[in-house]
Motif scaffolding. Structure first.
Motif, PDB file in Angstrom:
ATOM      1  N   ARG A  67       0.833  -1.206   0.000  1.00  0.00           N
ATOM      2  CA  ARG A  67       0.000   0.000   0.000  1.00  0.00           C
ATOM      3  C   ARG A  67       0.870   1.260   0.000  1.00  0.00           C
ATOM      4  NH1 ARG A  67      -3.504  -2.967   3.449  1.00  0.00           N
ATOM      5  NH2 ARG A  67      -2.428  -2.140   5.282  1.00  0.00           N
ATOM      6  N   SER A  68       1.901   1.245   0.806  1.00  0.00           N
ATOM      7  CA  SER A  68       2.789   2.405   0.893  1.00  0.00           C
ATOM      8  C   SER A  68       3.549   2.605  -0.413  1.00  0.00           C
ATOM      9  CB  SER A  68       3.774   2.223   2.053  1.00  0.00           C
ATOM     10  OG  SER A  68       4.577   3.359   2.218  1.00  0.00           O
ATOM     11  N   ALA A  69       3.997   1.521  -1.020  1.00  0.00           N
ATOM     12  CA  ALA A  69       4.732   1.609  -2.287  1.00  0.00           C
ATOM     13  C   ALA A  69       3.844   2.142  -3.408  1.00  0.00           C
ATOM     14  CB  ALA A  69       5.294   0.239  -2.654  1.00  0.00           C
ATOM     15  N   LYS A  70       2.610   1.652  -3.484  1.00  0.00           N
ATOM     16  CA  LYS A  70       1.690   2.104  -4.540  1.00  0.00           C
ATOM     17  C   LYS A  70       1.320   3.575  -4.357  1.00  0.00           C
ATOM     18  CE  LYS A  70      -1.483  -0.796  -5.975  1.00  0.00           C
ATOM     19  NZ  LYS A  70      -2.594  -1.785  -5.998  1.00  0.00           N
ATOM     20  N   ASN A  71       1.118   3.983  -3.118  1.00  0.00           N
ATOM     21  CA  ASN A  71       0.843   5.391  -2.837  1.00  0.00           C
ATOM     22  C   ASN A  71       2.017   6.262  -3.257  1.00  0.00           C
ATOM     23  OD1 ASN A  71      -0.606   7.654  -1.263  1.00  0.00           O
ATOM     24  ND2 ASN A  71       1.374   7.569  -0.251  1.00  0.00           N
ATOM     25  N   CYS A  72       3.212   5.792  -2.990  1.00  0.00           N
ATOM     26  CA  CYS A  72       4.418   6.534  -3.348  1.00  0.00           C
ATOM     27  C   CYS A  72       4.540   6.676  -4.861  1.00  0.00           C
ATOM     28  CB  CYS A  72       5.636   5.826  -2.775  1.00  0.00           C
ATOM     29  SG  CYS A  72       7.200   6.666  -3.077  1.00  0.00           S
ATOM     30  N   MET A  73       4.284   5.613  -5.582  1.00  0.00           N
ATOM     31  CA  MET A  73       4.427   5.645  -7.033  1.00  0.00           C
ATOM     32  C   MET A  73       3.368   6.532  -7.688  1.00  0.00           C
ATOM     33  SD  MET A  73       5.518   1.680  -7.802  1.00  0.00           S
ATOM     34  CE  MET A  73       6.011   1.999  -9.493  1.00  0.00           C
ATOM     35  N   GLN A  74       2.207   6.646  -7.062  1.00  0.00           N
ATOM     36  CA  GLN A  74       1.178   7.549  -7.573  1.00  0.00           C
ATOM     37  C   GLN A  74       1.601   9.005  -7.441  1.00  0.00           C
ATOM     38  OE1 GLN A  74      -2.410   6.569  -5.478  1.00  0.00           O
ATOM     39  NE2 GLN A  74      -2.820   4.719  -6.675  1.00  0.00           N
ATOM     40  N   ASN A  75       2.302   9.304  -6.356  1.00  0.00           N
ATOM     41  CA  ASN A  75       2.679  10.691  -6.074  1.00  0.00           C
ATOM     42  C   ASN A  75       4.062  11.056  -6.600  1.00  0.00           C
ATOM     43  OD1 ASN A  75       0.250  11.263  -4.643  1.00  0.00           O
ATOM     44  ND2 ASN A  75       1.063  10.202  -2.866  1.00  0.00           N
ATOM     45  N   LEU A  76       4.885  10.055  -6.863  1.00  0.00           N
ATOM     46  CA  LEU A  76       6.214  10.286  -7.445  1.00  0.00           C
ATOM     47  C   LEU A  76       6.267   9.495  -8.749  1.00  0.00           C
ATOM     48  CD1 LEU A  76       8.425   9.907  -4.228  1.00  0.00           C
ATOM     49  CD2 LEU A  76       7.585  12.021  -5.246  1.00  0.00           C
ATOM     50  N   SER A  77       5.737  10.083  -9.798  1.00  0.00           N
ATOM     51  CA  SER A  77       5.487   9.351 -11.041  1.00  0.00           C
ATOM     52  C   SER A  77       6.748   8.836 -11.719  1.00  0.00           C
ATOM     53  CB  SER A  77       4.709  10.249 -12.018  1.00  0.00           C
ATOM     54  OG  SER A  77       5.426  11.443 -12.274  1.00  0.00           O
ATOM     55  N   SER A  78       7.888   9.442 -11.455  1.00  0.00           N
ATOM     56  CA  SER A  78       9.125   9.012 -12.115  1.00  0.00           C
ATOM     57  C   SER A  78       9.814   7.857 -11.390  1.00  0.00           C
ATOM     58  CB  SER A  78      10.100  10.195 -12.216  1.00  0.00           C
ATOM     59  OG  SER A  78      10.452  10.655 -10.918  1.00  0.00           O
ATOM     60  N   LEU A  79       9.247   7.441 -10.258  1.00  0.00           N
ATOM     61  CA  LEU A  79       9.875   6.405  -9.441  1.00  0.00           C
ATOM     62  C   LEU A  79       9.773   5.036 -10.108  1.00  0.00           C
ATOM     63  CD1 LEU A  79      11.138   5.645  -6.638  1.00  0.00           C
ATOM     64  CD2 LEU A  79       8.811   5.188  -5.883  1.00  0.00           C
ATOM     65  N   GLU A  80      10.873   4.331 -10.176  1.00  0.00           N
ATOM     66  CA  GLU A  80      10.903   2.926 -10.599  1.00  0.00           C
ATOM     67  C   GLU A  80      11.207   2.083  -9.371  1.00  0.00           C
ATOM     68  OE1 GLU A  80      13.519   2.234 -13.848  1.00  0.00           O
ATOM     69  OE2 GLU A  80      12.681   3.835 -15.081  1.00  0.00           O
ATOM     70  N   LEU A  81      10.343   1.132  -9.088  1.00  0.00           N
ATOM     71  CA  LEU A  81      10.464   0.362  -7.854  1.00  0.00           C
ATOM     72  C   LEU A  81      10.337  -1.128  -8.150  1.00  0.00           C
ATOM     73  CD1 LEU A  81       8.757   1.237  -4.502  1.00  0.00           C
ATOM     74  CD2 LEU A  81       8.476  -1.063  -5.441  1.00  0.00           C
TER      75      LEU A  81
END
Length: 213
Positions: A12-26
């Motif tokens: 949940r935390s990772a998906k929230n982060c990727m929504q708000n930091l669109s350039s993030l590759e995880l």
């Protein structure tokens, strides 16, 4: 149940982060140490439904039997060897930020975004890579030690000189202090994180006020 709740909160935390930091590759790497089939199936279903890039690494605990000292219990040996597997994989595969996560933490949804955004802010401010812990550990308040308060993304952070084995850092610092990471896994030290704590005498390590995990 601990693993299941911990993994779901991390996703949940990772998906929230990727929504708000669109350039993030995880990428999520799960080191599986001989789980029962039914438990591994549950983990597989959770990550399959996450839409995250992931890999489940089957850990062979006998791989390091000639490197890690014999331990009093098999559980301790497994803990050391799975940790070494995690460190080795990060050393071989990672190229930027690395987040080592134990399987008994519950993470707030904002955790990962706050950590990454704060990392960018503080590392830029100090012009150096840092270590970050997501938990505001109560045991760090048991001694009257000096600390510095730093402004992060949406909360304050403070400098610490101890951590457990859940922390974020960079590939650069992993390589620089590889001997400390490696020696952490060779025996049951007292404290367990003895060699990691030695790093914090030279490098900045921070934890949030209040806890993110």
């Amino acid at each position: 149940k601990y693993v299941e709740k911990s993994l779901k909160s991390l996703i949940r935390s990772a998906k929230n982060c990727m929504q708000n930091l669109s350039s993030l590759e995880l990428k999520l790497l799960i080191v599986d140490d001989n789980s029962k089939v039914e438990n591994l199936d549950k983990i597989q279903k959770i990550v399959d439904g996450s839409s995250l890039s992931y890999e489940i690494l089957k850990h062979d605990r006998s791989k390091y039997k000639n490197k890690i000292k014999n331990q009093k219990t098999q559980d301790t040996f497994s803990n050391l060897s799975s940790l070494l597997t995690s460190f080795n994989f990060a050393k071989e595969q990672a190229n930027d930020l690395i987040f080592f996560v134990e399987d008994d933490y519950l993470h707030f949804e904002s955790m990962m975004e706050e950590m990454i955004a704060t990392y960018e802010r503080i590392a830029t401010q100090f012009k150096r890579d840092i270590f970050m812990c997501p938990a505001d550990y109560p045991y760090l308040y048991m001694n009257n030690e000096k600390t510095n308060i730093i402004i992060g993304n949406r909360r304050h952070w403070r400098t610490i000189n101890k951590s457990l084995c859940t922390f974020m850092t960079t590939k650069t610092l992993l390589d620089k202090y590889w001997n400390n990471f490696y020696n952490t896994c060779l025996d049951r030290n007292d404290p367990f994180e003895k060699y990691l704590n030695e790093i914090y005498k030279k490098e900045i390590c921070i934890s949030p006020l209040k806890s993110l995990s």
